[in-house]
Design a protein around this motif. Structure first.
Motif, PDB file in Angstrom:
ATOM      1  N   LEU A 130     -14.814 -28.571 -35.411  1.00  0.00           N
ATOM      2  CA  LEU A 130     -14.480 -27.422 -36.244  1.00  0.00           C
ATOM      3  C   LEU A 130     -13.244 -27.745 -37.087  1.00  0.00           C
ATOM      4  O   LEU A 130     -12.223 -28.197 -36.562  1.00  0.00           O
ATOM      5  CB  LEU A 130     -14.210 -26.185 -35.392  1.00  0.00           C
ATOM      6  N   LEU A 131     -13.341 -27.481 -38.387  1.00  0.00           N
ATOM      7  CA  LEU A 131     -12.263 -27.789 -39.322  1.00  0.00           C
ATOM      8  C   LEU A 131     -11.809 -26.530 -40.045  1.00  0.00           C
ATOM      9  O   LEU A 131     -12.622 -25.699 -40.455  1.00  0.00           O
ATOM     10  CB  LEU A 131     -12.736 -28.818 -40.358  1.00  0.00           C
ATOM     11  N   GLU A 132     -10.490 -26.392 -40.193  1.00  0.00           N
ATOM     12  CA  GLU A 132      -9.928 -25.309 -40.995  1.00  0.00           C
ATOM     13  C   GLU A 132      -9.256 -25.901 -42.234  1.00  0.00           C
ATOM     14  O   GLU A 132      -9.233 -27.105 -42.423  1.00  0.00           O
ATOM     15  CB  GLU A 132      -8.922 -24.478 -40.179  1.00  0.00           C
ATOM     16  N   ARG A 133      -8.712 -25.023 -43.086  1.00  0.00           N
ATOM     17  CA  ARG A 133      -8.138 -25.435 -44.359  1.00  0.00           C
ATOM     18  C   ARG A 133      -9.166 -26.236 -45.165  1.00  0.00           C
ATOM     19  O   ARG A 133      -8.871 -27.285 -45.725  1.00  0.00           O
ATOM     20  CB  ARG A 133      -6.858 -26.247 -44.167  1.00  0.00           C
ATOM     21  N   PRO A 174      -7.011 -19.249 -28.442  1.00  0.00           N
ATOM     22  CA  PRO A 174      -6.857 -20.648 -28.849  1.00  0.00           C
ATOM     23  C   PRO A 174      -8.197 -21.368 -28.827  1.00  0.00           C
ATOM     24  O   PRO A 174      -8.991 -21.192 -27.903  1.00  0.00           O
ATOM     25  CB  PRO A 174      -5.897 -21.228 -27.791  1.00  0.00           C
ATOM     26  N   PRO A 175      -8.481 -22.174 -29.841  1.00  0.00           N
ATOM     27  CA  PRO A 175      -9.723 -22.952 -29.835  1.00  0.00           C
ATOM     28  C   PRO A 175      -9.659 -24.052 -28.781  1.00  0.00           C
ATOM     29  O   PRO A 175      -8.572 -24.455 -28.336  1.00  0.00           O
ATOM     30  CB  PRO A 175      -9.775 -23.547 -31.247  1.00  0.00           C
ATOM     31  N   GLN A 176     -10.809 -24.529 -28.363  1.00  0.00           N
ATOM     32  CA  GLN A 176     -10.846 -25.592 -27.361  1.00  0.00           C
ATOM     33  C   GLN A 176     -10.428 -26.918 -27.996  1.00  0.00           C
ATOM     34  O   GLN A 176     -10.973 -27.333 -29.018  1.00  0.00           O
ATOM     35  CB  GLN A 176     -12.262 -25.724 -26.779  1.00  0.00           C
ATOM     36  N   LEU A 177      -9.442 -27.559 -27.372  1.00  0.00           N
ATOM     37  CA  LEU A 177      -8.955 -28.847 -27.839  1.00  0.00           C
ATOM     38  C   LEU A 177      -8.625 -29.711 -26.633  1.00  0.00           C
ATOM     39  O   LEU A 177      -8.005 -29.232 -25.678  1.00  0.00           O
ATOM     40  CB  LEU A 177      -7.698 -28.684 -28.707  1.00  0.00           C
ATOM     41  N   GLY A 233     -10.762 -27.274 -33.766  1.00  0.00           N
ATOM     42  CA  GLY A 233     -11.169 -27.278 -32.368  1.00  0.00           C
ATOM     43  C   GLY A 233     -12.429 -28.100 -32.179  1.00  0.00           C
ATOM     44  O   GLY A 233     -13.084 -28.532 -33.135  1.00  0.00           O
ATOM     45  N   LEU A 234     -12.775 -28.320 -30.918  1.00  0.00           N
ATOM     46  CA  LEU A 234     -14.011 -29.010 -30.547  1.00  0.00           C
ATOM     47  C   LEU A 234     -14.814 -28.071 -29.662  1.00  0.00           C
ATOM     48  O   LEU A 234     -14.308 -27.593 -28.639  1.00  0.00           O
ATOM     49  CB  LEU A 234     -13.703 -30.315 -29.808  1.00  0.00           C
TER      50      LEU A 234
END
Length: 608
Positions: A101-104, A60-63, A89-90
Motif C-alpha cells: 500500500l502506497l500513499e502520497r 496504524p497500518p500493518q508494517l 503498509g503491507l
C-alpha cells in the motif's frame, strides 16, 4: 549541539499526522486481480483496480519491524517526496501473497489518477513541457542509485498535475518496464533507453520545444551518454521559454499566541509594520522559537531581525551591475549561517535565562531574474505548502527524528511517526555551530496561480493544512477575498480546531501574467549543439529503433507490475549583532481577530 540534546529539549506533543487522502495505490499482481467493491480484511474498500480506500485511517497500518529489501527504495528516496510515493503498509492477502500500500500517490480527492504525462503533454505550454521532462532527468540519478530507474521508463507510471510530476510506484530495474517487443538482455535500463523513451514523445511537443531539446535527447542516446549535458540543455530551454510569463507576488504575515494566550514565541515577516515600509516584499518567513519564552521569543525575533539585514544585502548584491561571484544558494546559506551564529553567540554568553534558546525557520524568496521562480529554505519543522483550488502540496520535510529515521532506511514513515521521540527536532537555528547545519535549498517554479503558505507547527499540526488547504484559495485568486482576510481565517481556524501552540502564517499570493516576449533574448548557449534553433533540426539518428507509442494511449492505470567571499557577510553580521544588542527587539503584536469568518469547517462531522 547533538541530536540527543535537541530530542531532550525540543520535543513538542504532536498527534500522528492523519491520512488526508484516504485513497491508496496498491502495488502487486495479486492486488490488481481484486475486483472493485471487495472489502479487504474488513478495513480497505477496493474502488478500482489497485486503488483502495482506507475505512479506518486512525488505526496504524500493518508494517513489519524490518522492511523487506525490495521496498527499501521507498525509504531511501523519501527526501524526493514531492515526486515519489511513500510506503504506507503491507496487507496480507489470500494464498500467502501481500499487497503493498502506497500513499502520497497521484490520486485526487475522488480517487482518480492524475493525467498521464502522455495525455498532458498534448495541451501543455512550452515551459510546462520542458519542466516535466527536466524533472524526469533530475530523478534519474537518485532512482538509478536505488535500482528503480525503470520507474521512469514506463510512461503510464508518470502522472502530472500542473507543475508537479509524480510516479505511481517504483519499478525494479531487473524487470522490463516497457510493453514493447525488445530483448531485456540487449536493452538494459540505461540513459540510452531513457533517451529513446523521451524521443518517442517528440510528436506531442510544440515544434519549437522539440527543436530546442533535440540536442539533449541526442546526448542521451550517444555511445557515451551525458546526463549533465542534457540537463543543462533542458534547463537553458526552461529559462528561455519560462520568460513568457511574469511572476508578481503579494506577501503578508500574521501571528497569534493561540487560545492558551500568554507570550508568543513565533515571529514572522512581513507584518503590517513591514508592509508599511515595503508594500511588495521580496521574501516571507516564519520562525518558531524554542526554549521557552525567556529564550525562544528572543531567538525567533533575532532571526527575523538578522534576516532583514542579510537578505537586503543579498538582494542588493544580486541586482548590482557586477555579476555575482557565487550562486544564490551559496549566498543564501551564508546569510543563514550569519543569523545562526548571531543566535548562538547569545547562547554562549552564559546567561542562564537565555540558555538553550533556538528557533525553526522557513523562508521563501522571490528568485531574482525573469523566470517565475521562488527559492525556499527551512530549518526545523516549520513548513511550506503550495495551495491551489484543486490541490495542496507539502514542499518541505520536517527536520525531526521521524524523517531522519525514514531517510536512513530504518522504518516506514507511519511507523517512524509513532516513535516516542519521533517529533523531536534533529536541527534548529542557534543551538549548534553553522558547520553542523544542513540547510536544504530548493527552487519552486510557479506554473499556475496559487498561494505559497509558510507556517509554524501551531498551524500544521493535526493535518490542518492538508485538510483545508484548498479552501478559499479560489476566492483569493478571483479577487473575492483579500490575502489578509484569507490569512486571518487560517489563524481563526487553528484557534478553533487546535490552538495549543502559537500560530503563525506567512503567504505569497502568486500571479502570472503574459509578457511581450519580443524583447527577450535567448540565454547564453551551453554549447554550440545546445542552441535554441530557429527551425526543426534534422531527425536524430540512433543505433536502435526508438520506442514507438501506440496510436492511442488511454489514461488508465499502468499494468501491475562556494567560491564566495564572506567578508561582506561577516561585516553585516557584526552590524546586525550590534544593532540587535544595542537597540533591542520589539515584541510582536498578535494579529487582530476577525469576527465570524468562514473557517471552511464541514457543517457535519466527517466520516473519520
Amino acid at each position: 549541539m547533538t541530536q540527543n540534546f535537541l530530542a531532550e529539549h525540543y520535543t513538542l506533543p504532536r498527534q500522528v499526522e492523519p491520512l488526508i487522502n484516504r485513497f491508496l495505490w496498491v502495488s502487486g499482481t495479486a492486488a490488481a486481480q481484486i475486483p472493485a467493491g471487495t472489502r479487504v480484511n474488513d478495513r480497505y474498500q477496493v474502488v478500482a483496480p489497485q486503488i483502495w480506500f482506507d475505512l479506518d485511517p486512525d488505526r496504524p497500518p500493518q508494517l513489519p519491524e524490518v522492511i523487506p529489501e525490495s521496498l527499501q527504495p521507498y525509504l531511501w528516496l523519501f527526501e524526493h517526496h514531492r515526486h515519489l510515493p511513500t510506503l504506507y503498509g503491507l496487507e496480507p492477502l489470500e494464498k500467502g501473497e501481500t499487497a503493498i500500500l502506497l500513499e502520497r500517490v497521484p490520486l485526487d480527492r475522488e480517487g482518480h489518477l492524475w493525467p498521464s504525462l502522455v495525455s498532458a503533454l498534448k495541451s501543455a505550454s512550452a515551459a510546462l513541457q520542458i519542466h516535466w521532462l527536466e524533472q524526469i532527468l533530475l530523478l534519474w540519478e537518485p532512482l538509478t542509485a536505488q535500482g528503480v530507474a525503470a520507474s521512469l521508463l514506463r510512461l503510464m507510471n508518470i502522472r502530472v498535475c500542473a507543475g508537479e510530476l509524480r510516479l505511481i510506484e517504483l519499478l525494479d530495474d531487473n524487470e522490463d518496464p516497457l510493453d514493447i517487443h525488445v530483448s531485456v538482455e540487449t536493452m538494459p535500463v540505461s540513459l540510452h533507453r531513457l533517451g529513446q523513451v523521451l524521443h518517442s514523445l517528440e510528436p506531442l511537443l510544440h515544434r519549437e520545444v522539440a527543436a530546442a531539446i533535440a540536442p539533449a535527447l541526442q546526448a542521451l542516446q550517444a555511445e557515451e551518454a551525458d546526463l549533465g549535458q542534457s540537463q543543462a540543455i533542458l534547463h537553458q530551454a526552461w529559462q528561455y521559454y519560462s520568460q513568457r510569463q511574469a511572476l508578481t507576488v503579494q506577501g503578508i504575515a500574521l501571528t497569534d499566541p493561540g487560545w492558551r494566550g500568554g507570550e508568543n514565541e513565533d515571529s514572522c515577516y512581513p507584518l503590517a509594520a513591514d508592509l508599511a515600509q515595503a508594500a511588495q516584499p521580496d521574501w516571507i518567513a516564519v520562525c518558531d522559537g524554542l526554549g521557552g519564552h525567556a529564550g525562544g521569543e528572543i531567538a525567533s525575533q533575532t532571526a527575523i531581525a538578522g534576516l532583514k539585514l542579510q537578505l537586503q544585502q543579498l538582494l542588493n548584491h544580486r541586482q548590482s551591475n557586477d555579476s555575482p561571484a557565487a550562486s544564490l544558494d551559496d549566498q543564501l546559506r551564508a546569510s543563514l549561517c550569519v543569523v545562526n551564529d548571531l543566535i548562538a553567540s547569545r547562547n554562549e554568553q552564559g546567561a542562564e535565562v537565555l540558555a538553550r534558546m533556538g528557533t525553526t525557520l522557513v523562508l521563501a524568496l522571490k528568485t531574482p531574474g525573469p523566470q517565475p521562480e521562488l527559492t525556499l529554505t527551512h530549518i526545523g519543522d516549520s513548513r511550506a505548502y503550495w495551495l491551489t483550488p484543486r490541490s495542496t502540496e507539502r514542499l518541505t520535510l520536517d527536520h525531526d527524528v521521524a524523517t531522519q529515521t525514514v531517510c536512513q532506511g530504518h522504518l516506514a514513515y507511519r511507523a517512524a511517526l509513532r516513535l516516542p521521540q519521533g517529533a523531536a527536532l534533529s536541527q534548529a537555528m542557534g543551538v549548534m555551530a553553522s558547520s553542523g547545519l544542513h540547510i536544504p535549498i530548493q527552487g519552486f517554479r510557479v506554473l499556475e496561480p496559487g498561494i505559497l503558505l509558510l507556517c509554524s507547527d501551531g498551524l500544521s499540526d493535526y493535518g490542518l493544512v492538508e485538510t483545508f488547504g484548498h479552501v478559499d484559495v479560489g476566492a483569493v485568486l478571483s479577487g473575492e477575498l483579500s490575502l489578509s482576510a484569507w490569512s486571518q481565517r487560517w489563524i481563526e481556524r487553528a484557534r478553533q480546531l487546535t490552538g495549543h501552540d502559537n500560530i503563525s502564517v506567512a503567504a505569497f499570493y502568486c500571479q502570472l501574467t503574459e509578457r511581450d516576449t519580443s524583447p527577450i533574448e535567448p540565454p547564453p548557449i551551453v554549447r554550440e549543439s545546445a542552441a535554441l534553433p530557429d527551425r526543426e533540426p534534422e531527425p536524430v539518428a540512433v543505433s536502435t529503433q526508438p520506442t514507438q507509442l501506440p496510436e492511442t494511449i488511454a489514461d488508465s492505470a499502468p499494468e501491475p507490475a562556494a567560491s564566495f567571499s564572506f567578508s561582506w557577510q561577516i561585516w553585516i553580521g557584526a552590524i546586525a549583532l550590534a544593532t540587535l544588542l544595542g537597540a533591542g527587539i520589539g515584541l510582536i503584536v498578535p494579529a487582530p481577530s476577525q469576527s465570524g469568518p468562514n473557517l471552511g469547517v464541514p457543517a457535519q462531522p466527517s466520516d473519520r
